[in-house]
Write an enzyme that holds these catalytic residues in place. Sequence first.
Site, mmCIF file in Angstrom:
data_model
loop_
_atom_site.group_PDB
_atom_site.id
_atom_site.type_symbol
_atom_site.label_atom_id
_atom_site.label_comp_id
_atom_site.label_asym_id
_atom_site.label_seq_id
_atom_site.Cartn_x
_atom_site.Cartn_y
_atom_site.Cartn_z
ATOM 1 N N ILE A 1 0.865 -1.268 0.017
ATOM 2 C CA ILE A 1 -0.192 0.114 0.029
ATOM 3 C C ILE A 1 1.045 1.426 0.158
ATOM 4 O O ILE A 1 0.235 1.874 -0.723
ATOM 5 C CB ILE A 1 -0.846 -0.003 1.286
ATOM 6 C CG1 ILE A 1 -2.198 -1.291 1.459
ATOM 7 C CG2 ILE A 1 -1.985 1.743 1.190
ATOM 8 C CD1 ILE A 1 -2.701 -1.447 2.236
ATOM 9 N N LYS B 1 0.727 -5.617 10.717
ATOM 10 C CA LYS B 1 -0.986 -6.380 10.275
ATOM 11 C C LYS B 1 -0.970 -7.484 10.189
ATOM 12 O O LYS B 1 -2.294 -7.336 10.360
ATOM 13 C CB LYS B 1 -0.594 -5.112 8.459
ATOM 14 C CG LYS B 1 -0.806 -6.283 7.792
ATOM 15 C CD LYS B 1 -0.922 -5.333 6.207
ATOM 16 C CE LYS B 1 -0.234 -6.092 5.318
ATOM 17 N NZ LYS B 1 -0.136 -5.739 4.233
ATOM 18 N N LYS C 1 -9.816 -3.645 11.383
ATOM 19 C CA LYS C 1 -10.202 -4.409 12.317
ATOM 20 C C LYS C 1 -9.440 -3.383 13.692
ATOM 21 O O LYS C 1 -9.489 -4.169 14.832
ATOM 22 C CB LYS C 1 -8.481 -5.232 12.524
ATOM 23 C CG LYS C 1 -8.967 -6.263 11.154
ATOM 24 C CD LYS C 1 -7.197 -6.920 11.032
ATOM 25 C CE LYS C 1 -8.058 -7.822 9.843
ATOM 26 N NZ LYS C 1 -8.255 -7.997 8.323
ATOM 27 N N LYS D 1 -3.983 -1.130 16.221
ATOM 28 C CA LYS D 1 -4.334 -0.168 15.450
ATOM 29 C C LYS D 1 -5.187 0.721 16.023
ATOM 30 O O LYS D 1 -5.498 2.718 16.725
ATOM 31 C CB LYS D 1 -5.104 -0.781 14.724
ATOM 32 C CG LYS D 1 -3.588 -1.667 13.694
ATOM 33 C CD LYS D 1 -2.756 -0.343 12.770
ATOM 34 C CE LYS D 1 -2.512 0.690 11.525
ATOM 35 N NZ LYS D 1 -1.587 1.152 11.642
ATOM 36 N N VAL E 1 -5.458 -12.340 1.419
ATOM 37 C CA VAL E 1 -5.948 -14.330 0.814
ATOM 38 C C VAL E 1 -6.302 -14.313 -0.033
ATOM 39 O O VAL E 1 -5.859 -15.050 -1.101
ATOM 40 C CB VAL E 1 -7.370 -13.530 1.619
ATOM 41 C CG1 VAL E 1 -8.377 -12.483 0.839
ATOM 42 C CG2 VAL E 1 -8.145 -15.253 1.523
#
Length: 355
Positions: free
Chosen positions: A43, A114, A156, A168, A202
């Site tokens: 990202i 993460k 999350k 987070k 995933v």
Amino acid sequence: MSDLTDVDVLDFVGRAPVKHDMMHAHDAIRGKRVLVTGAAGSIGSRIVTQLDALDPELIIGVDRSEPGIFHLGQQLGHDPSRVLEIADVQSESRVAQLMSSYRPHYVFHVAAYKHVPLMQHNPVEAFNNNVWGTLNVMTQAAAAGVEQAVYVSTDKAVHPTNVMGATKRIGELIVADLAASGASTRFCGVRFGNVLESEGSVMQTFRRQLQNHRNLTVTHTDITRYFMTIDEAAQLVIQSATTGRQGELFVLDMGEPIRVYDLARSLIDAVDPSLDIDIIGLRPGEKMYEELSYQSSTVDATTHPKIFVVTEASGHTPGETVVWARGLLDATRNHAITGEQLRAQMRDFGFTALQ
């Protein structure tokens, strides 16, 4: 399988990509100096390349991964307006040096651990990187007079049941504390769901399994997730920086949550119908579904039809989270606290569902 893009995958789950008009962002970023932490990640690197198209004066890409920074440099090519730095966001002196040397107008704090199962097994390191790293970068940004500092969060962080999500959420609360502190720097955050093709996603797992002609693995038949493309994530982060006011937390309308089982079945049908799906059970700390906000009544519209501002109350007084986090840092940074002791401290602070 190698020709399948993340936009194709999004089509499998029945949602068109959200398109952003980046003209306003171009006007804001053009001629400015921009620093991105976690710049070598999937990202972070996409944020760097999208920022590069907005004509900044200088982009400073920061990451502690030497191979990652090397590959980002190969991707960007040689240009004096792009500087790549090896640095750890946990280093007070190094982050201060970078802020002092480059005097960025914008800071995008993307760097984080993460992966849920790994952080569940390494809670102290999760706290050091995700909490202390955030506090360090954001306070140094304020000290250097940065105009806008953006914190990248996750779905999350809502009702967190795992260590990664809790750290987070603490980062979100730290950003809110700093926004309320009277600093001239504008602080805001962005919360989004699972990013297709990001490291450890995933989809990367499914892609490897399909390429190796193996059954796809899903933890539970009814588990759901929100999905977005890397471009959507990067553009959302940049948009929030150029439109966000002090202390705002943004979320993206990503449609309805998708059953991961349905995504796996769509991929098998499209690529290799001879395969099947193996159900392997939920991992430690894993939730059956994720939320982007605590409840719909705490989400307000913005000028962008697909971007919303979260207005939920934190449950803590201004400044409380920063004081609490600093009180733990001597123990966590010196590894003078066990993982279970740290979990207990986080539960006492309000994360009662933490496993």
